[in-house]
Write a protein that holds these residues in place. Sequence first.
Motif, PDB file in Angstrom:
ATOM      1  N   LEU A 157       5.118   9.472 -20.199  1.00  0.00           N
ATOM      2  CA  LEU A 157       5.787  10.357 -19.230  1.00  0.00           C
ATOM      3  C   LEU A 157       5.137  10.207 -17.850  1.00  0.00           C
ATOM      4  CD1 LEU A 157       6.251  13.459 -21.534  1.00  0.00           C
ATOM      5  CD2 LEU A 157       8.088  12.070 -20.582  1.00  0.00           C
ATOM      6  N   ASP A 158       3.797  10.152 -17.817  1.00  0.00           N
ATOM      7  CA  ASP A 158       3.092   9.920 -16.539  1.00  0.00           C
ATOM      8  C   ASP A 158       3.599   8.631 -15.889  1.00  0.00           C
ATOM      9  OD1 ASP A 158       1.449  12.110 -16.960  1.00  0.00           O
ATOM     10  OD2 ASP A 158      -0.329  10.950 -17.500  1.00  0.00           O
ATOM     11  N   VAL A 159       3.657   7.591 -16.699  1.00  0.00           N
ATOM     12  CA  VAL A 159       4.019   6.269 -16.173  1.00  0.00           C
ATOM     13  C   VAL A 159       5.453   6.276 -15.627  1.00  0.00           C
ATOM     14  CG1 VAL A 159       4.410   3.857 -16.850  1.00  0.00           C
ATOM     15  CG2 VAL A 159       2.329   5.039 -17.568  1.00  0.00           C
ATOM     16  N   MET A 209       0.811   7.058  -6.521  1.00  0.00           N
ATOM     17  CA  MET A 209      -0.337   7.972  -6.685  1.00  0.00           C
ATOM     18  C   MET A 209       0.029   9.422  -6.413  1.00  0.00           C
ATOM     19  SD  MET A 209      -3.478   5.959  -4.970  1.00  0.00           S
ATOM     20  CE  MET A 209      -3.259   4.236  -4.681  1.00  0.00           C
ATOM     21  N   LEU A 210       1.155   9.644  -5.752  1.00  0.00           N
ATOM     22  CA  LEU A 210       1.573  11.011  -5.451  1.00  0.00           C
ATOM     23  C   LEU A 210       2.430  11.613  -6.568  1.00  0.00           C
ATOM     24  CD1 LEU A 210       2.297  10.498  -1.655  1.00  0.00           C
ATOM     25  CD2 LEU A 210       0.553  12.002  -2.635  1.00  0.00           C
ATOM     26  N   ALA A 211       2.641  10.855  -7.639  1.00  0.00           N
ATOM     27  CA  ALA A 211       3.478  11.342  -8.743  1.00  0.00           C
ATOM     28  C   ALA A 211       2.772  12.468  -9.501  1.00  0.00           C
ATOM     29  CB  ALA A 211       3.765  10.188  -9.700  1.00  0.00           C
ATOM     30  N   PRO A 212       3.559  13.325 -10.155  1.00  0.00           N
ATOM     31  CA  PRO A 212       2.946  14.339 -11.022  1.00  0.00           C
ATOM     32  C   PRO A 212       2.370  13.667 -12.278  1.00  0.00           C
ATOM     33  CG  PRO A 212       5.334  14.385 -11.246  1.00  0.00           C
ATOM     34  CD  PRO A 212       5.026  13.388 -10.161  1.00  0.00           C
ATOM     35  N   ILE A 213       1.175  14.112 -12.677  1.00  0.00           N
ATOM     36  CA  ILE A 213       0.486  13.527 -13.838  1.00  0.00           C
ATOM     37  C   ILE A 213       0.050  14.682 -14.754  1.00  0.00           C
ATOM     38  CG2 ILE A 213      -1.660  12.327 -14.535  1.00  0.00           C
ATOM     39  CD1 ILE A 213       0.440  10.490 -13.279  1.00  0.00           C
ATOM     40  N   ALA A 214       0.241  14.502 -16.057  1.00  0.00           N
ATOM     41  CA  ALA A 214      -0.089  15.579 -17.003  1.00  0.00           C
ATOM     42  C   ALA A 214      -1.522  16.075 -16.813  1.00  0.00           C
ATOM     43  CB  ALA A 214       0.112  15.074 -18.435  1.00  0.00           C
ATOM     44  N   GLU A 260       9.011   5.806 -11.005  1.00  0.00           N
ATOM     45  CA  GLU A 260      10.180   6.233 -10.219  1.00  0.00           C
ATOM     46  C   GLU A 260       9.795   6.435  -8.748  1.00  0.00           C
ATOM     47  OE1 GLU A 260      13.130   5.937 -10.594  1.00  0.00           O
ATOM     48  OE2 GLU A 260      14.323   7.522  -9.699  1.00  0.00           O
ATOM     49  N   ASN A 261       8.621   7.029  -8.518  1.00  0.00           N
ATOM     50  CA  ASN A 261       8.169   7.175  -7.118  1.00  0.00           C
ATOM     51  C   ASN A 261       8.058   5.805  -6.437  1.00  0.00           C
ATOM     52  OD1 ASN A 261       7.894   9.937  -7.348  1.00  0.00           O
ATOM     53  ND2 ASN A 261       5.768   9.994  -6.666  1.00  0.00           N
ATOM     54  N   MET A 262       7.487   4.837  -7.155  1.00  0.00           N
ATOM     55  CA  MET A 262       7.280   3.515  -6.547  1.00  0.00           C
ATOM     56  C   MET A 262       8.611   2.794  -6.301  1.00  0.00           C
ATOM     57  SD  MET A 262       3.697   2.002  -8.021  1.00  0.00           S
ATOM     58  CE  MET A 262       4.157   1.776  -9.715  1.00  0.00           C
ATOM     59  N   ASN A 283       0.821  -1.218   0.000  1.00  0.00           N
ATOM     60  CA  ASN A 283       0.000   0.000   0.000  1.00  0.00           C
ATOM     61  C   ASN A 283       0.852   1.264   0.000  1.00  0.00           C
ATOM     62  OD1 ASN A 283      -2.390  -1.401  -0.101  1.00  0.00           O
ATOM     63  ND2 ASN A 283      -2.625  -1.506   2.127  1.00  0.00           N
ATOM     64  N   GLN A 284       1.975   1.220   0.705  1.00  0.00           N
ATOM     65  CA  GLN A 284       2.849   2.391   0.720  1.00  0.00           C
ATOM     66  C   GLN A 284       3.457   2.645  -0.652  1.00  0.00           C
ATOM     67  OE1 GLN A 284       4.478   1.310   4.957  1.00  0.00           O
ATOM     68  NE2 GLN A 284       5.594   3.092   4.226  1.00  0.00           N
ATOM     69  N   ILE A 285       3.825   1.562  -1.352  1.00  0.00           N
ATOM     70  CA  ILE A 285       4.388   1.709  -2.702  1.00  0.00           C
ATOM     71  C   ILE A 285       3.331   2.288  -3.648  1.00  0.00           C
ATOM     72  CG2 ILE A 285       5.312   0.431  -4.684  1.00  0.00           C
ATOM     73  CD1 ILE A 285       6.505  -1.552  -2.547  1.00  0.00           C
ATOM     74  N   LEU A 286       2.100   1.781  -3.536  1.00  0.00           N
ATOM     75  CA  LEU A 286       1.013   2.285  -4.393  1.00  0.00           C
ATOM     76  C   LEU A 286       0.756   3.761  -4.111  1.00  0.00           C
ATOM     77  CD1 LEU A 286      -1.455  -0.738  -4.064  1.00  0.00           C
ATOM     78  CD2 LEU A 286      -0.081  -0.148  -6.076  1.00  0.00           C
ATOM     79  N   GLU A 287       0.770   4.113  -2.830  1.00  0.00           N
ATOM     80  CA  GLU A 287       0.525   5.504  -2.448  1.00  0.00           C
ATOM     81  C   GLU A 287       1.602   6.429  -3.021  1.00  0.00           C
ATOM     82  OE1 GLU A 287      -0.101   7.878   1.684  1.00  0.00           O
ATOM     83  OE2 GLU A 287      -0.662   5.761   1.666  1.00  0.00           O
TER      84      GLU A 287
END
Length: 166
Positions: free
Chosen positions: A92-94, A33-38, A99-101, A26-30
Amino acid sequence: MVNDLFIKRRSYRKYLSKEVEEEKINQILEAGMLAPIANGKYYNVILKVFKGEELRILQDTLVKETGNDNTYKAPLVIAIYHKGENVELANLDVGAIIENMLLEARDLGLGSVFIYSICRLTRSNEALKKYNELDGGYILRSVISVGYVEDFNDVREVEHRFSVIK
Ligand SMILES: Cc1cc2nc3c(=O)[nH]c(=O)nc-3n(C[C@H](O)[C@H](O)[C@H](O)COP(=O)(O)O)c2cc1C
């Protein structure tokens, strides 16, 4: 000095069979989800978790169809599906999400690797096609493998990997 986490994040392609705890997943998923998205279009993305029996079927199919488990027998795979029409922005979103995960996984004591190769296979191989798209037009853009590793071999100097102009 750059944050240690960036140095410690490396690609790991050999995992222990130990399952990743639900809380860490769940922490990895979170983190993803906090990444910047176009354009802030977060609804364009679905993160799908593969583990247990569902993951075993995917890995068996990969081996049967290609002779190779591209997920490196990881106990956890997270697939990133995107329904944006602009493929360039989707990718780019992906990349930002992944990278966050990967960084969060390493911070939690887990190894991981960014895997694109599976996407190409899910487009061309009949048996793997079912993984290429989710209901609603969400297309598989990349996956990551995650798991515990025997050793972290992440001690390295921050070498200059890119050219820089300043
Ligand atoms: C867009 C992208 C696609 C990648 N696809 C794969 C892949 O299909 N399989 C794989 O084993 N590694 C893949 N990688 C991991 C790279 O090979 C790895 O990050 C790179 O060699 C640098 O090594 P490091 O992650 O240890 O710093 C990919 C990385 C990126 C950014």
